[in-house]
Design a protein around this motif. Structure first.
Motif, mmCIF file in Angstrom:
data_model
loop_
_atom_site.group_PDB
_atom_site.id
_atom_site.type_symbol
_atom_site.label_atom_id
_atom_site.label_comp_id
_atom_site.label_asym_id
_atom_site.label_seq_id
_atom_site.Cartn_x
_atom_site.Cartn_y
_atom_site.Cartn_z
ATOM 1 N N LEU A 46 0.822 -1.211 0.000
ATOM 2 C CA LEU A 46 0.000 0.000 0.000
ATOM 3 C C LEU A 46 0.856 1.262 0.000
ATOM 4 O O LEU A 46 0.479 2.262 -0.597
ATOM 5 C CB LEU A 46 -0.944 -0.005 1.198
ATOM 6 C CG LEU A 46 -2.094 -1.002 1.121
ATOM 7 C CD1 LEU A 46 -2.901 -0.977 2.412
ATOM 8 C CD2 LEU A 46 -2.987 -0.714 -0.066
ATOM 9 N N ALA A 47 1.995 1.233 0.668
ATOM 10 C CA ALA A 47 2.888 2.388 0.680
ATOM 11 C C ALA A 47 3.437 2.663 -0.720
ATOM 12 O O ALA A 47 3.724 3.806 -1.069
ATOM 13 C CB ALA A 47 4.035 2.169 1.660
ATOM 14 N N GLY A 48 3.561 1.635 -1.541
ATOM 15 C CA GLY A 48 4.042 1.802 -2.910
ATOM 16 C C GLY A 48 3.054 2.546 -3.789
ATOM 17 O O GLY A 48 3.421 3.068 -4.841
ATOM 18 N N CYS A 49 1.802 2.624 -3.364
ATOM 19 C CA CYS A 49 0.770 3.324 -4.132
ATOM 20 C C CYS A 49 0.680 4.805 -3.780
ATOM 21 O O CYS A 49 -0.095 5.536 -4.392
ATOM 22 C CB CYS A 49 -0.590 2.676 -3.887
ATOM 23 S SG CYS A 49 -0.690 0.961 -4.410
ATOM 24 N N ALA A 50 1.424 5.251 -2.791
ATOM 25 C CA ALA A 50 1.352 6.638 -2.351
ATOM 26 C C ALA A 50 1.878 7.569 -3.433
ATOM 27 O O ALA A 50 2.833 7.259 -4.136
ATOM 28 C CB ALA A 50 2.153 6.827 -1.068
ATOM 29 N N SER A 51 1.252 8.716 -3.540
ATOM 30 C CA SER A 51 1.687 9.695 -4.541
ATOM 31 C C SER A 51 2.887 10.471 -4.018
ATOM 32 O O SER A 51 3.079 10.635 -2.815
ATOM 33 C CB SER A 51 0.556 10.662 -4.871
ATOM 34 O OG SER A 51 0.222 11.412 -3.735
ATOM 35 N N VAL A 52 3.679 10.972 -4.928
ATOM 36 C CA VAL A 52 4.863 11.753 -4.576
ATOM 37 C C VAL A 52 4.456 13.208 -4.447
ATOM 38 O O VAL A 52 3.824 13.768 -5.337
ATOM 39 C CB VAL A 52 5.949 11.593 -5.667
ATOM 40 C CG1 VAL A 52 7.145 12.454 -5.350
ATOM 41 C CG2 VAL A 52 6.338 10.141 -5.806
ATOM 42 N N GLU A 53 4.813 13.805 -3.317
ATOM 43 C CA GLU A 53 4.513 15.212 -3.083
ATOM 44 C C GLU A 53 5.765 16.039 -3.330
ATOM 45 O O GLU A 53 6.835 15.713 -2.818
ATOM 46 C CB GLU A 53 4.042 15.426 -1.642
ATOM 47 C CG GLU A 53 2.725 14.777 -1.318
ATOM 48 C CD GLU A 53 1.564 15.437 -2.021
ATOM 49 O OE1 GLU A 53 1.600 16.665 -2.230
ATOM 50 O OE2 GLU A 53 0.632 14.712 -2.386
ATOM 51 N N PRO A 54 5.656 17.122 -4.094
ATOM 52 C CA PRO A 54 6.836 17.976 -4.302
ATOM 53 C C PRO A 54 7.169 18.748 -3.027
ATOM 54 O O PRO A 54 6.304 19.391 -2.447
ATOM 55 C CB PRO A 54 6.390 18.919 -5.414
ATOM 56 C CG PRO A 54 4.905 18.945 -5.320
ATOM 57 C CD PRO A 54 4.487 17.597 -4.798
ATOM 58 N N ILE A 55 8.411 18.657 -2.590
ATOM 59 C CA ILE A 55 8.789 19.368 -1.370
ATOM 60 C C ILE A 55 9.754 20.519 -1.647
ATOM 61 O O ILE A 55 10.177 21.194 -0.727
ATOM 62 C CB ILE A 55 9.410 18.418 -0.324
ATOM 63 C CG1 ILE A 55 10.689 17.787 -0.847
ATOM 64 C CG2 ILE A 55 8.423 17.387 0.112
ATOM 65 C CD1 ILE A 55 11.501 17.120 0.214
#
Length: 95
Positions: free
Chosen positions: A17-26
């Motif tokens: 499930l963690a692999g499905c998380a979207s990438v947030e620009p920081i």
């Protein structure tokens, strides 16, 4: 054995499930002032309040993204009582 297989199954599910998380620009967060040790202590002290506010305000976070690294992390840990440094021994004296 049944407990171990259940724990393994839950761990694998969490990783998937963690692999499905979207990438947030920081990148926008990493500009400007960098927070150090003493800011980490302060942020650790107010962490419970920050957590409650973050449920209602998406702009509020518990941990400063633009920090100085390990020193900020150490300050945050000390401020939040992560090692029990600020714990009182008064309850143990009476026993």
């Amino acid at each position: 054995m049944k407990k171990l297989s259940f724990l393994l199954m839950i761990s694998i599910l969490a990783i998937l499930l963690a692999g499905c998380a979207s990438v947030e620009p920081i990148d926008p967060c990493l500009q400007g002032k960098s927070y150090g040790f003493f800011w980490g202590v302060l942020h650790g002290l107010i962490a419970p309040i920050s957590l409650l506010v973050s449920f209602f305000d998406k702009e509020t976070v518990m941990y400063a993204q633009n920090n100085s690294g390990s020193w900020y992390g150490l300050g945050f840990l000390i401020g939040s009582g992560g090692w029990g440094i600020l714990a009182s021994n008064s309850s143990k004296k009476g026993k």
